[in-house]
Design a protein around this motif. Sequence first.
Motif, PDB file in Angstrom:
ATOM      1  N   VAL A 314     -11.042   1.239   2.251  1.00  0.00           N
ATOM      2  CA  VAL A 314      -9.672   1.706   1.992  1.00  0.00           C
ATOM      3  C   VAL A 314      -8.699   1.051   2.957  1.00  0.00           C
ATOM      4  O   VAL A 314      -7.608   0.635   2.569  1.00  0.00           O
ATOM      5  CB  VAL A 314      -9.596   3.238   2.092  1.00  0.00           C
ATOM      6  N   HIS A 315      -9.097   0.948   4.231  1.00  0.00           N
ATOM      7  CA  HIS A 315      -8.221   0.329   5.229  1.00  0.00           C
ATOM      8  C   HIS A 315      -7.882  -1.109   4.838  1.00  0.00           C
ATOM      9  O   HIS A 315      -6.721  -1.527   4.899  1.00  0.00           O
ATOM     10  CB  HIS A 315      -8.891   0.358   6.603  1.00  0.00           C
ATOM     11  N   LEU A 318      -5.356  -1.304   2.015  1.00  0.00           N
ATOM     12  CA  LEU A 318      -3.996  -0.808   2.269  1.00  0.00           C
ATOM     13  C   LEU A 318      -3.226  -1.565   3.346  1.00  0.00           C
ATOM     14  O   LEU A 318      -2.003  -1.701   3.257  1.00  0.00           O
ATOM     15  CB  LEU A 318      -4.060   0.672   2.664  1.00  0.00           C
ATOM     16  N   TYR A 319      -3.922  -2.048   4.378  1.00  0.00           N
ATOM     17  CA  TYR A 319      -3.209  -2.569   5.544  1.00  0.00           C
ATOM     18  C   TYR A 319      -3.650  -3.995   5.880  1.00  0.00           C
ATOM     19  O   TYR A 319      -4.813  -4.351   5.719  1.00  0.00           O
ATOM     20  CB  TYR A 319      -3.455  -1.677   6.774  1.00  0.00           C
ATOM     21  N   GLU A 331      -8.126   8.067  10.597  1.00  0.00           N
ATOM     22  CA  GLU A 331      -8.830   7.627   9.395  1.00  0.00           C
ATOM     23  C   GLU A 331     -10.201   8.279   9.289  1.00  0.00           C
ATOM     24  O   GLU A 331     -10.589   8.786   8.234  1.00  0.00           O
ATOM     25  CB  GLU A 331      -8.974   6.097   9.396  1.00  0.00           C
ATOM     26  N   GLU A 442       3.022   8.480   7.519  1.00  0.00           N
ATOM     27  CA  GLU A 442       3.369   8.114   6.147  1.00  0.00           C
ATOM     28  C   GLU A 442       2.326   7.162   5.558  1.00  0.00           C
ATOM     29  O   GLU A 442       1.935   7.280   4.396  1.00  0.00           O
ATOM     30  CB  GLU A 442       4.753   7.476   6.103  1.00  0.00           C
ATOM     31  N   GLU A 443       1.863   6.237   6.374  1.00  0.00           N
ATOM     32  CA  GLU A 443       0.846   5.301   5.904  1.00  0.00           C
ATOM     33  C   GLU A 443      -0.496   6.002   5.677  1.00  0.00           C
ATOM     34  O   GLU A 443      -1.246   5.669   4.758  1.00  0.00           O
ATOM     35  CB  GLU A 443       0.683   4.150   6.901  1.00  0.00           C
ATOM     36  N   LYS A 445      -0.934   9.006   4.670  1.00  0.00           N
ATOM     37  CA  LYS A 445      -0.909   9.806   3.439  1.00  0.00           C
ATOM     38  C   LYS A 445      -1.496   9.001   2.274  1.00  0.00           C
ATOM     39  O   LYS A 445      -2.240   9.527   1.451  1.00  0.00           O
ATOM     40  CB  LYS A 445       0.527  10.221   3.113  1.00  0.00           C
ATOM     41  N   LYS A 446      -1.167   7.708   2.216  1.00  0.00           N
ATOM     42  CA  LYS A 446      -1.722   6.840   1.171  1.00  0.00           C
ATOM     43  C   LYS A 446      -3.232   6.706   1.348  1.00  0.00           C
ATOM     44  O   LYS A 446      -4.000   6.733   0.381  1.00  0.00           O
ATOM     45  CB  LYS A 446      -1.075   5.456   1.234  1.00  0.00           C
ATOM     46  N   TYR A 447      -3.632   6.557   2.601  1.00  0.00           N
ATOM     47  CA  TYR A 447      -5.051   6.436   2.915  1.00  0.00           C
ATOM     48  C   TYR A 447      -5.805   7.676   2.430  1.00  0.00           C
ATOM     49  O   TYR A 447      -6.860   7.581   1.803  1.00  0.00           O
ATOM     50  CB  TYR A 447      -5.214   6.248   4.421  1.00  0.00           C
ATOM     51  N   GLU A 449      -5.037   9.785   0.089  1.00  0.00           N
ATOM     52  CA  GLU A 449      -5.095   9.842  -1.357  1.00  0.00           C
ATOM     53  C   GLU A 449      -6.202   8.957  -1.903  1.00  0.00           C
ATOM     54  O   GLU A 449      -6.929   9.330  -2.846  1.00  0.00           O
ATOM     55  CB  GLU A 449      -3.732   9.420  -1.961  1.00  0.00           C
ATOM     56  N   MET A 450      -6.382   7.768  -1.326  1.00  0.00           N
ATOM     57  CA  MET A 450      -7.422   6.865  -1.804  1.00  0.00           C
ATOM     58  C   MET A 450      -8.818   7.387  -1.461  1.00  0.00           C
ATOM     59  O   MET A 450      -9.758   7.264  -2.263  1.00  0.00           O
ATOM     60  CB  MET A 450      -7.228   5.457  -1.220  1.00  0.00           C
TER      61      MET A 450
END
Length: 455
Positions: A314-315, A318-319, A331, A442-443, A445-447, A449-450
Amino acid sequence: MDKLDILNRKEFVDQLIKLVEYISANKSYTCFAINGVWGCGKSFVLDMFENELEGIQSEKTNSEKYFIIRYNSWKYDYYEEPLVAIVASMISTIEEKTNLFPDSRAKSKYLGILKAVGVLLLSVGADAAKAKTGIDFKKAFDVIDIGKTEGTSIYEDEHEYDVYFGFNNVLNKLADLLSDIAENCTIVILVDELDRCLPEYAIKVLERLHHLTENQSNIIAIVSIDKEQLLTSVKQIFGFENPEKYLTKFISFEVKLDCGTVSETLMEKYSDYFTLFDKEIFPFEDPVEECLQAIFKEIDIRTQEQLINKAKLVHKLLYTDKKDYSFMCMEVLLAVMICVYQDDSCFIDTSIEIGFFDEVFMPEGIGSKPAFAEFFKEKFEKLKLERDIDYPNGTDLYRLPERIDLYGAILFTWYWMHKTNNNHIIQYTRNGVYESISKNYEELKKYAEMIKMMS
């Protein structure tokens, strides 16, 4: 051995070695179990144990003291008859361990007997062992007729048998062979991966082991099991009200293996994940290893590995930029809360009295209190947040201390990810180090969700 001991299993293995040494000194026979839940690392423990045991020499002869048979019951469960795989394992051991049998005639004899017995076992319908025994099933009769080794020939001269050779005679011959070997060294049979086998096959493995070793001496059998799972299987198959009594026929006692305590070497084991983060962005004084050890408390090693793999995937999706170590801890914490505890909204139970934290972390709906709750409670209590009693609208404002703190960063990030109550606010001093950290939530939150989608 190139595997890292991240669960501090060395002490447990040392105790096993001591136990085996005591039993070996008395030339006793016993079968005992290493009992642990699936995924707690029983195979790793057996690897360590086998490696340590192989290094122990006989003081009298300076030769190897133990004849170790490693039998992976799941790897070879395509054999309908477990004895075929046990024989194959013994052949591999004799062929590979040259110091065990310096007398080439004795070695040839043992290999001959084992291969002849293997042929007979195969003749009841399992030619899948060809690659392991080195004997083509189609040529089984040739081996019986002409004897390709001295041992086979001697054995065949003494016993006129054909493909209808009685199974009990095969068992007896194998038992005699074990007894012969046990005259010179202690036989240690390690049975692994029983948890993965079908219930009927797992029971058959225990029965065959019992038949081979009962009334023997100087033989130690060690079986790795998930006892609760095995008891359930026994009850289902036989309908016993007391399945544990049935197991005592095969297993004399058990040694409990828990999930272990994560050691600092976990940073090395999962280095490909941890290199995604930069320690120097915020040089926290708190050791990050301690935080990760607490998060993984009471979580078995296989689950840990799966969680880290998910976090890494996931990391990377996303990043692209490097993140700080508090981001990394968040994380892992989120992955554990979502995948293990099925809740990412809080990790502090209402029964834990730490001021306003009960409301901050919204305890409603939590399934079970995480094993690391007390750890974070203590760390958060030490933060000594500054309270602003003059903040308007009756809101309690708590300000983080100036000094950069790993647990202050975790508290701040977690709070703003899950904030639903405006009666309390956690803030930081403007232009301080926490200003950069304030962008993390904020970042993350996306993590989260995934991770939910993957769990």
